[in-house]
Design an enzyme around this catalytic site. Structure first.
Site, PDB file in Angstrom:
ATOM      1  CG  HIS A  82      -1.722   1.288   1.305  1.00 40.18           C
ATOM      2  ND1 HIS A  82      -2.888   1.458   0.587  1.00 40.18           N
ATOM      3  CD2 HIS A  82      -1.509   2.461   1.961  1.00 40.18           C
ATOM      4  CE1 HIS A  82      -3.365   2.670   0.830  1.00 40.18           C
ATOM      5  NE2 HIS A  82      -2.552   3.304   1.649  1.00 40.18           N
ATOM      6  CG  ASP A 161     -12.646   3.787   5.553  1.00 45.39           C
ATOM      7  OD1 ASP A 161     -12.138   4.600   6.348  1.00 45.39           O
ATOM      8  OD2 ASP A 161     -12.382   3.779   4.341  1.00 45.39           O
ATOM      9  NE  ARG A 168     -10.735  10.860   8.982  1.00 48.58           N
ATOM     10  CZ  ARG A 168      -9.830  10.116   8.359  1.00 48.58           C
ATOM     11  NH1 ARG A 168     -10.159   8.908   7.903  1.00 48.58           N
ATOM     12  NH2 ARG A 168      -8.609  10.542   8.175  1.00 48.58           N
ATOM     13  CB  SER A 183      -9.168   5.274   6.865  1.00 41.35           C
ATOM     14  OG  SER A 183      -9.620   5.252   5.541  1.00 41.35           O
ATOM     15  CE  LYS A 187      -9.676   2.262   2.990  1.00 46.03           C
ATOM     16  NZ  LYS A 187      -9.867   3.574   2.316  1.00 46.03           N
TER      17      LYS A 187
END
Lengths: 446, 446
Positions: A82, A161, A168, A183, A187
């Site tokens: 990621h 989320d 947010r 968040s 995931k």
């Protein structure tokens, strides 16, 4: 559970129990906790932070609000990468097929671009016919069969989320390291990974520009991953300039395919190989770093990685001919060379300015609902630090119209002029490596 | 105006312009700024505070969201008193007619009790027939004609505050001095006052128990008042024990009428006279403090103050006979003497515990929708510090049922025992006097 009392406790620096976080998120998912209470709580978290236990509970509660990518026992190690996002960052497109070619199962669940940063789904969809939308069971089937799937977050994945992030975004509570962590990690954990490699960007174009903030984000995400039984390692990499040569969806696909063909060079190849090595090392504890790099290079040299990407494209409805013929990709009608105005050392170009330029060309999103033009973008010829002579081609603009190209050219010249005046020293391409137990400057890793 | 950017600026310690506050509140009043954004902003204000200019702009914007109590030029000086609330605090009931009898126009717009603190409207409504609901023009007419009106905030007064207060109540953002100040002062300024006296409570039963917080609240409210052209003075007074002898709506009306009859004594009379003197001094710049006290005492002695209260009751639909005959007030079926278990000095009794006891008797509100039983409550016979002998009556419980009386008696015994063990020294009744220019310990004022 009396929600105002929980908000007050967090506001006053206290700690909520795991059960309280779970109940809060469960009730938020069913609308029994309204947005205004969650917004106030998110702002309190912005100021007060979360303890590691709270963050683990929040992440777990968010994860539990939806489904996970199915996983049958046994099979290959499941490892993902990621990135916190940037300009020109197309390592996912290369790493997913490359690691699959090395026997690692890669469930690459990605997002779309927003603001100055690009998104893997947008890039993949520049390939004619390629679809990133699929149900979870189909994604799991492709992963089990092909060893890799590149898909978008479905409705069933961490719905809490999606709702919290949207809230947010409009309540000034995005820039909270624990909320960002919950968040992202909820995931990633929904992919049921064995291990995760984080590419945390640092520098002016990063989500968290300051080194200390990027480091804290990395350590916080690693803490949550490890707590949940997912081995997690982070590299902090430079985003004070774009990564690689191309920025813009089809152009980045082309650069990625070239890398998979063995034509990759420079910073993109280096970051890709190092992230890939971290993935391989997590999947295979007995391997050494040099062996990992060699394995990756061999998978490229043999054509196995490119072949795997061809299969991904075929499985996901795209035109697999693209891996042999880049002309399959959409092209922009106006292609404009930008020449160096004078001679000198090429400065690091600010990613935010280039990201804005690509949005202006139609290749990015200012708001989530914007459409993206896959063909437009920018190629940057010399790397930061390289000497250029006046009159030499330093960039190529791919635009929908002449007017767009004019605007992009002048934005680019302004960005280059400003960068030239700033004379900023580029960051090291890879700044440091962070694990659950240590933070190591990159020059001591190699 | 992009609301998330404004929230972020406040969150990061910045300042919003007056125009930005005005636009925010105007859009909040029309629902164009949703509750969730206002909740996040309120929490950011909790942490970051407001500059004096921001607070003035916010208060003004809230004031502008509704109507003001009409005022024709000329006429008597218009002066009000506001207390931050406590247990047994019935000074408003005495001061409004008393000051009107001294020629000051008193537009006493008050609220209801909530939690452990009582409310002036609830107390007045213990008088059979008394109504506190009236349109603004009728309130203005009564004020101009009679010199005093005691009424509830109408729908047209600062609607933005009603909405914001309800939101703060459920989002953990009540305890913010600037937001409290904007809420209180916007309503007081809607009365179009010449001057305002604040009774800011300090001690365990106060909204802001700590002296330093109470002082900051007082100074902040004074700043906003003076900035808006309303001369404002505050007394910090003790709420580490109840004020006066009675707590409970009808019982407090009785104690107030006794004070207006000239039968008042002790702490209640002292605080009432000092607050009243501040009001008179603000209305009449040439008067000295001793002259003010004498004027007030004379208005009581002459019967003018009691007569004014009789007129208020008559104008507002109540039974004016109550001022001559307290038996007109509702009475509780069960009246129970509580005897001292042993001898000693009476400790200051904690107002929160007594307030809770009154709620349990049915005489207060846990939530705004609760009904209030006017007859129930508590009389406390010896004052804090006074010596009591075992077997002496120290309190009288007024209850709806024997069971309620039993519960109240044992709660009261627990409160007394705890207080006796704590041996806390009572605060001075009046702690200090605060004006726009100085803070003076009370012993230096007198």
């Amino acid at each position: 559970m009396v929600v105002p009392r929980l908000i007050e406790r967090k506001r006053d620096g206290g700690v909520l129990t795991g059960d309280e976080w779970r109940e809060l998120i469960a009730h938020y998912a069913t609308d029994d906790v309204p947005d205004y209470q969650m917004a106030a709580l998110a702002m309190a978290v912005f100021f007060r932070g979360l303890s590691p236990e709270e963050l683990g509970a929040l992440t777990g509660a968010m994860l539990d609000s939806g489904s996970r990518l199915p996983r049958t026992p046994g099979g290959a190690m499941r490892v993902d990468k990621h990135s916190t996002g940037g300009v020109g960052d197309k390592t996912s497109l290369i790493l997913a097929p490359l690691l699959a070619a090395c026997g690692v199962a890669v469930p690459m669940m990605s997002g779309r671009g927003l603001g100055h940063t690009g998104g893997t789904l947008d890039k993949l969809e520049a390939i004619p016919g390629f679809t990133t939308r699929m149900p979870l069971d189909r994604a799991a089937h492709q992963l089990d069969t092909l060893g890799v799937v590149m898909f978008g977050q479905t409705e069933e994945i961490v719905p809490a989320d999606r709702r919290l992030y949207a809230l947010r975004d409009v309540t000034g509570t995005v820039e909270s390291i624990p909320l960002i962590t919950a968040s992202i990690m909820s995931k990633k954990l929904a992919e049921q990974l064995d291990a995760l490699v984080l590419d945390v960007k640092v520098g002016s174009g990063a989500f968290m520009p300051a080194l200390e903030d990027a480091r804290t984000l990395a350590r916080t995400m690693i803490g949550v991953g490890e707590q949940a039984g997912c081995r997690t390692v982070a590299l902090l990499t430079a985003m004070d300039r774009p990564l690689g040569r191309a920025a813009g969806n089809a152009l980045e696909v082309a650069e990625s395919i070239q890398a998979l063909r063995g034509e990759g060079t420079g910073d993109l190849l280096e970051v890709t190989l190092e992230l890939g090595a971290e993935m391989l090392l997590l999947a295979n504890e007995t391997m050494t770093r040099p062996q990992a790099i060699t394995t990756l290079k061999q998978a490229i040299r043999s054509g196995a990685a490119l072949e795997k990407f061809r299969e991904v494209i075929r499985w996901q409805g795209g035109d697999p001919a693209v891996v042999d013929d880049l002309a399959v990709l959409p092209t922009a009608p106006v292609i404009r060379d930008v020449l160096a105005g004078h001679s000198g050392r090429m400065p690091p170009l600010p990613p935010r300015a280039l990201g804005e330029l690509i949005i202006a060309l139609g290749g990015g999103r200012r708001v989530a609902a914007d459409n993206v033009d896959p063909a437009v973008g920018l190629e940057l010829i010399p790397r930061a630090g390289q000497r250029v002579e006046g009159g030499e081609v330093i960039a190529i603009v791919h635009a929908r119209t002449d007017a767009d190209a004019d605007a992009a050219e002048s934005s680019l010249r302004r960005a280059i002029d400003t960068a030239w005046q700033d004379r900023a020293e580029p960051l090291p391409l890879i700044v440091e490596r962070i694990t659950a137990s240590e933070t190591t400057p990159w020059n001591e890793v190699r």
